[in-house]
Write a protein that holds these residues in place. Sequence first.
Motif, PDB file in Angstrom:
ATOM      1  N   PRO A  43      -5.058  -5.864   0.692  1.00 34.89           N
ATOM      2  CA  PRO A  43      -5.760  -4.672   0.431  1.00 34.89           C
ATOM      3  C   PRO A  43      -7.376  -4.853   0.281  1.00 34.89           C
ATOM      4  CG  PRO A  43      -3.727  -4.493  -0.706  1.00 34.89           C
ATOM      5  CD  PRO A  43      -3.838  -5.950  -0.319  1.00 34.89           C
ATOM      6  N   ASP A  44      -7.785  -6.119  -0.140  1.00 37.14           N
ATOM      7  CA  ASP A  44      -9.160  -6.432  -0.256  1.00 37.14           C
ATOM      8  C   ASP A  44      -9.792  -6.649   1.162  1.00 37.14           C
ATOM      9  OD1 ASP A  44      -9.495  -6.187  -3.051  1.00 37.14           O
ATOM     10  OD2 ASP A  44      -8.728  -8.453  -3.246  1.00 37.14           O
ATOM     11  N   GLN A  45      -8.945  -6.438   2.201  1.00 33.20           N
ATOM     12  CA  GLN A  45      -9.621  -6.579   3.689  1.00 33.20           C
ATOM     13  C   GLN A  45      -9.696  -5.366   4.154  1.00 33.20           C
ATOM     14  OE1 GLN A  45      -8.346  -9.865   6.216  1.00 33.20           O
ATOM     15  NE2 GLN A  45      -8.061 -11.329   4.639  1.00 33.20           N
ATOM     16  N   PHE A  46      -9.158  -4.289   3.506  1.00 28.79           N
ATOM     17  CA  PHE A  46      -9.340  -2.865   4.099  1.00 28.79           C
ATOM     18  C   PHE A  46     -10.695  -2.603   4.418  1.00 28.79           C
ATOM     19  CE2 PHE A  46      -4.531  -1.857   2.301  1.00 28.79           C
ATOM     20  CZ  PHE A  46      -4.056  -2.676   3.385  1.00 28.79           C
ATOM     21  N   LYS A  47     -10.783  -1.654   5.183  1.00 24.52           N
ATOM     22  CA  LYS A  47     -12.078  -1.247   5.563  1.00 24.52           C
ATOM     23  C   LYS A  47     -12.442   0.244   5.009  1.00 24.52           C
ATOM     24  CE  LYS A  47     -12.531  -4.360   9.402  1.00 24.52           C
ATOM     25  NZ  LYS A  47     -12.656  -4.485  10.756  1.00 24.52           N
ATOM     26  N   GLY A  48     -13.546   0.765   5.137  1.00 19.64           N
ATOM     27  CA  GLY A  48     -13.745   2.406   4.974  1.00 19.64           C
ATOM     28  C   GLY A  48     -13.404   2.814   3.724  1.00 19.64           C
ATOM     29  N   ARG A  49     -12.879   4.060   3.448  1.00 16.88           N
ATOM     30  CA  ARG A  49     -12.453   4.621   2.246  1.00 16.88           C
ATOM     31  C   ARG A  49     -11.370   3.716   1.618  1.00 16.88           C
ATOM     32  NH1 ARG A  49     -10.518   9.955   2.573  1.00 16.88           N
ATOM     33  NH2 ARG A  49     -10.000   9.578   4.981  1.00 16.88           N
ATOM     34  N   CYS A  50     -10.394   3.246   2.520  1.00 13.51           N
ATOM     35  CA  CYS A  50      -9.129   2.503   2.067  1.00 13.51           C
ATOM     36  C   CYS A  50      -9.745   0.924   1.265  1.00 13.51           C
ATOM     37  CB  CYS A  50      -8.425   2.006   2.979  1.00 13.51           C
ATOM     38  SG  CYS A  50      -7.378   3.399   3.625  1.00 13.51           S
ATOM     39  N   GLY A  51     -10.857   0.556   1.755  1.00 14.35           N
ATOM     40  CA  GLY A  51     -11.678  -0.739   0.932  1.00 14.35           C
ATOM     41  C   GLY A  51     -12.012  -0.605  -0.190  1.00 14.35           C
ATOM     42  N   ILE A  52     -12.446   0.652  -0.577  1.00 15.63           N
ATOM     43  CA  ILE A  52     -13.297   0.783  -1.915  1.00 15.63           C
ATOM     44  C   ILE A  52     -12.162   1.606  -2.666  1.00 15.63           C
ATOM     45  CG2 ILE A  52     -15.269   0.682  -1.121  1.00 15.63           C
ATOM     46  CD1 ILE A  52     -15.730   3.557  -1.153  1.00 15.63           C
ATOM     47  N   CYS A  53     -11.018   2.179  -2.299  1.00 21.12           N
ATOM     48  CA  CYS A  53     -10.182   2.976  -3.037  1.00 21.12           C
ATOM     49  C   CYS A  53      -9.247   2.247  -4.234  1.00 21.12           C
ATOM     50  CB  CYS A  53      -8.991   3.545  -1.860  1.00 21.12           C
ATOM     51  SG  CYS A  53      -7.827   4.772  -3.098  1.00 21.12           S
ATOM     52  N   GLU A  54      -9.481   2.877  -5.245  1.00 22.96           N
ATOM     53  CA  GLU A  54      -8.930   2.219  -6.480  1.00 22.96           C
ATOM     54  C   GLU A  54      -7.428   2.142  -6.430  1.00 22.96           C
ATOM     55  OE1 GLU A  54      -9.930   6.520  -7.876  1.00 22.96           O
ATOM     56  OE2 GLU A  54     -10.723   4.948  -6.281  1.00 22.96           O
ATOM     57  N   TYR A  55      -6.742   2.769  -5.484  1.00 21.41           N
ATOM     58  CA  TYR A  55      -5.246   2.879  -5.132  1.00 21.41           C
ATOM     59  C   TYR A  55      -4.968   1.908  -4.154  1.00 21.41           C
ATOM     60  CZ  TYR A  55      -5.570   6.733  -8.302  1.00 21.41           C
ATOM     61  OH  TYR A  55      -5.699   7.627  -9.415  1.00 21.41           O
ATOM     62  N   ARG A  56      -5.786   1.178  -3.309  1.00 21.26           N
ATOM     63  CA  ARG A  56      -5.404   0.461  -2.317  1.00 21.26           C
ATOM     64  C   ARG A  56      -4.146  -0.496  -2.416  1.00 21.26           C
ATOM     65  NH1 ARG A  56      -9.984  -1.564  -4.327  1.00 21.26           N
ATOM     66  NH2 ARG A  56     -10.249  -3.701  -4.471  1.00 21.26           N
ATOM     67  N   PHE A  57      -3.987  -1.032  -3.628  1.00 19.30           N
ATOM     68  CA  PHE A  57      -2.976  -2.159  -4.056  1.00 19.30           C
ATOM     69  C   PHE A  57      -1.699  -1.248  -4.000  1.00 19.30           C
ATOM     70  CE2 PHE A  57      -6.845  -4.567  -4.880  1.00 19.30           C
ATOM     71  CZ  PHE A  57      -6.213  -5.727  -4.346  1.00 19.30           C
ATOM     72  N   VAL A  58      -1.634   0.033  -4.605  1.00 18.59           N
ATOM     73  CA  VAL A  58      -0.580   0.623  -4.547  1.00 18.59           C
ATOM     74  C   VAL A  58      -0.069   1.490  -3.331  1.00 18.59           C
ATOM     75  CG1 VAL A  58       0.624   2.603  -5.949  1.00 18.59           C
ATOM     76  CG2 VAL A  58      -0.951   1.198  -6.948  1.00 18.59           C
ATOM     77  N   CYS A  59      -1.148   2.116  -2.807  1.00 20.73           N
ATOM     78  CA  CYS A  59      -1.047   3.002  -1.673  1.00 20.73           C
ATOM     79  C   CYS A  59      -0.870   2.342  -0.166  1.00 20.73           C
ATOM     80  CB  CYS A  59      -1.871   4.040  -1.651  1.00 20.73           C
ATOM     81  SG  CYS A  59      -2.005   5.216  -0.017  1.00 20.73           S
ATOM     82  N   GLY A  60      -1.822   1.434  -0.194  1.00 24.62           N
ATOM     83  CA  GLY A  60      -2.062   0.802   1.215  1.00 24.62           C
ATOM     84  C   GLY A  60      -2.622   1.660   2.337  1.00 24.62           C
TER      85      GLY A  60
END
Length: 89
Positions: A43-60
């Motif tokens: 998830p640290d490679q996600f871009k845009g909003r997903c890249g900065i979202c605090e839930y990216r490791f849970v949601c994806g």
Amino acid sequence: MFVSHTGEIFPAGFPSAEVRPLPDDSVVDVYQNHPTFQAMRNPDQFKGRCGICEYRFVCGGSRSRAYAVTGDPLESEPDCVYVPGKCPP
């Protein structure tokens, strides 16, 4: 991961970029080692909003929808209404 009836490997069942054809490649090896799958699991490679979202490791987010709309599976989930850093209404 989706394997078509003709043996192509895709990141998902939605229209997506082909990763590898079978039977020459091991499905497990492709899933574990292909750069596309490695990036989608990080998830640290996600871009845009997903890249900065605090839930990216849970949601994806949906990497398939991101690819279908933008052509890049690492872009933001286009159907997500959450704004990172703001509490839900």
